[in-house]
Design a protein around this motif. Structure first.
Motif, PDB file in Angstrom:
ATOM      1  N   MET A 195     -31.934  80.752  45.582  1.00  0.00           N
ATOM      2  CA  MET A 195     -33.254  81.364  45.373  1.00  0.00           C
ATOM      3  C   MET A 195     -34.379  80.449  45.843  1.00  0.00           C
ATOM      4  O   MET A 195     -35.401  80.933  46.335  1.00  0.00           O
ATOM      5  CB  MET A 195     -33.442  81.716  43.893  1.00  0.00           C
ATOM      6  N   ARG A 215     -28.075  83.118  33.597  1.00  0.00           N
ATOM      7  CA  ARG A 215     -28.169  82.878  35.027  1.00  0.00           C
ATOM      8  C   ARG A 215     -29.241  83.733  35.720  1.00  0.00           C
ATOM      9  O   ARG A 215     -29.959  83.260  36.588  1.00  0.00           O
ATOM     10  CB  ARG A 215     -26.794  83.123  35.683  1.00  0.00           C
ATOM     11  N   LYS A 254     -27.153  81.671  43.127  1.00  0.00           N
ATOM     12  CA  LYS A 254     -27.371  80.392  42.449  1.00  0.00           C
ATOM     13  C   LYS A 254     -28.853  80.035  42.569  1.00  0.00           C
ATOM     14  O   LYS A 254     -29.516  80.431  43.534  1.00  0.00           O
ATOM     15  CB  LYS A 254     -26.522  79.300  43.101  1.00  0.00           C
ATOM     16  N   PRO A 255     -29.372  79.266  41.600  1.00  0.00           N
ATOM     17  CA  PRO A 255     -30.789  78.873  41.700  1.00  0.00           C
ATOM     18  C   PRO A 255     -31.128  78.230  43.046  1.00  0.00           C
ATOM     19  O   PRO A 255     -32.209  78.475  43.590  1.00  0.00           O
ATOM     20  CB  PRO A 255     -30.948  77.889  40.544  1.00  0.00           C
ATOM     21  N   ASN A 303     -32.118  82.164  37.996  1.00  0.00           N
ATOM     22  CA  ASN A 303     -32.320  82.552  39.392  1.00  0.00           C
ATOM     23  C   ASN A 303     -33.753  83.037  39.645  1.00  0.00           C
ATOM     24  O   ASN A 303     -34.372  82.649  40.633  1.00  0.00           O
ATOM     25  CB  ASN A 303     -31.353  83.677  39.780  1.00  0.00           C
TER      26      ASN A 303
END
Lengths: 90, 265
Positions: free
Chosen positions: B103, B127, B99-100, B131
């Protein structure tokens, strides 16, 4: 290269990169004008809400469209107005 | 001092993100920076094989995020170039395992360990892109002088602007002879259409394929024009913004000279 020069001397043909650049410029403009259905739906909802504050309108027969022609694009909203609402006295 | 994260992205696939990541990463490490290159293409990893480090993978980025190993265990040290590390992607997961937010957290740790982190972004705007961009401080957009690539670059540039990142452009795989003939968009056409600052011009170079065959960073191959161009890009990233951008020229200048004398471009 020689044939290229000959072609340029006699044919006066437009270079393919110039065509590419022109096509890209227009493609990018149109890409940015593209609006998703969801945004359009939300926009319609908001417009209806604002207009309904002032007019009685037929919510079922309204139309919202984006018309693109060669060098311009227009947002059109069509709705029959049934009657003007009376001013609220606040 | 805290490090910096660059994302290398393009929108369209196959325009040279992975080559650019490995080349610029290697060049920066050779210049004395501590560098991590990170493969963000979960499920379709390639940076490892381009760099010739595919046999040394034990852990990957997903393992780090999920706490199955330490960051130092997943970072593979390149034995040919000092201070160059690869953090490989996982090959068995898909992009949704990260998930962002993961990151952003990992990015903070990477910046403590490394001077420069290069994120090799997957193609697309889903996605995987989210990310790769989540933790980035700066972005390099790479495209080739083709309409499809330029259009996708425009989309990516818009998405980066929406995240308050002002990217710089690498124009890759330039064919100087075609450009001179007017059969390929030149760099001015591309920067004009995209309204973006240029950071480097890279000529099409067969050495790119040779280097990937050998699993050797391009910058280690002598006389590679593309390799030299990537070294100059790396130097510009490293604060030497004064290094002039060289426009690739075609080999046979004779007819071109005659042509320009006659008033042809």
């Amino acid at each position: 290269m020689l044939s290229e020069i000959v072609k340029k001397l006699f044919g006066n043909k437009k270079s393919s990169s110039a065509t590419a650049k022109n096509r890209l410029k227009f493609a990018l403009i149109y890409d940015k004008l593209e609006i998703s259905d969801e945004i359009l739906k939300n926009l319609q909802h908001d417009i209806v809400e604002v207009i309904s504050r002032y007019f009685e309108i037929d919510r079922d027969s309204l139309e919202l469209n984006i018309n693109k022609s060669k060098d311009s694009s227009a947002l059109t909203f069509n709705t029959p107005i049934l009657s003007a609402k009376k001013r609220r006295t606040s | 001092m805290e490090g910096k994260i660059f994302v290398i992205t393009s929108g369209k696939g196959g325009v040279g993100k992975t080559t650019a990541t490995s080349s610029i990463g290697a060049a920066l490490a050779m210049a004395g920076k501590r560098v991590a290159v990170v493969d963000m293409d979960i499920g379709l990893r390639n940076l490892d094989v381009v760099m010739g480090l595919e046999n040394r993978i034990v852990f990957n980025i997903v393992d780090v995020v999920q706490g199955k190993c330490k960051l130092s265990q997943a970072a593979i040290k390149d034995r040919r170039i000092n201070n160059l590390f690869l953090i490989p992607a996982s090959q068995s997961d898909n992009k949704d395992v990260l998930k962002p937010e993961d990151m952003v957290r990992l990015g903070k740790r990477l910046k403590e360990e490394f001077d420069i982190v290069l994120m090799d972004c997957p193609a697309g705007i889903e996605r995987g892109f989210e990310n790769a961009v989540a933790a980035a401080d700066e972005a390099l957009v790479i495209c080739t002088p083709e309409v499809s690539s330029v259009r996708d670059a425009d989309r990516i540039i818009g998405l980066l602007y929406a995240r308050s990142i002002t990217p710089k452009l690498i124009l890759n795989r330039i064919n100087p002879a075609m450009t001179a003939n007017g059969d390929m968009l030149n760099h001015e056409d591309v920067t004009d259409v995209l309204s973006i600052e240029l950071i480097g011009l890279v000529e099409a170079d067969d050495n790119v394929i040779v280097a990937s065959n050998l699993g050797k960073p391009l910058v280690m191959i002598n006389d590679s024009k593309a390799g030299q161009a990537f070294i100059r890009i790396a130097m510009r990233l490293d604060g030497h913004e004064d290094i002039p951008i060289q426009v690739p020229k075609s080999g046979s200048t004779f007819w071109r000279k005659i042509g320009s004398k006659l008033g042809f471009k």
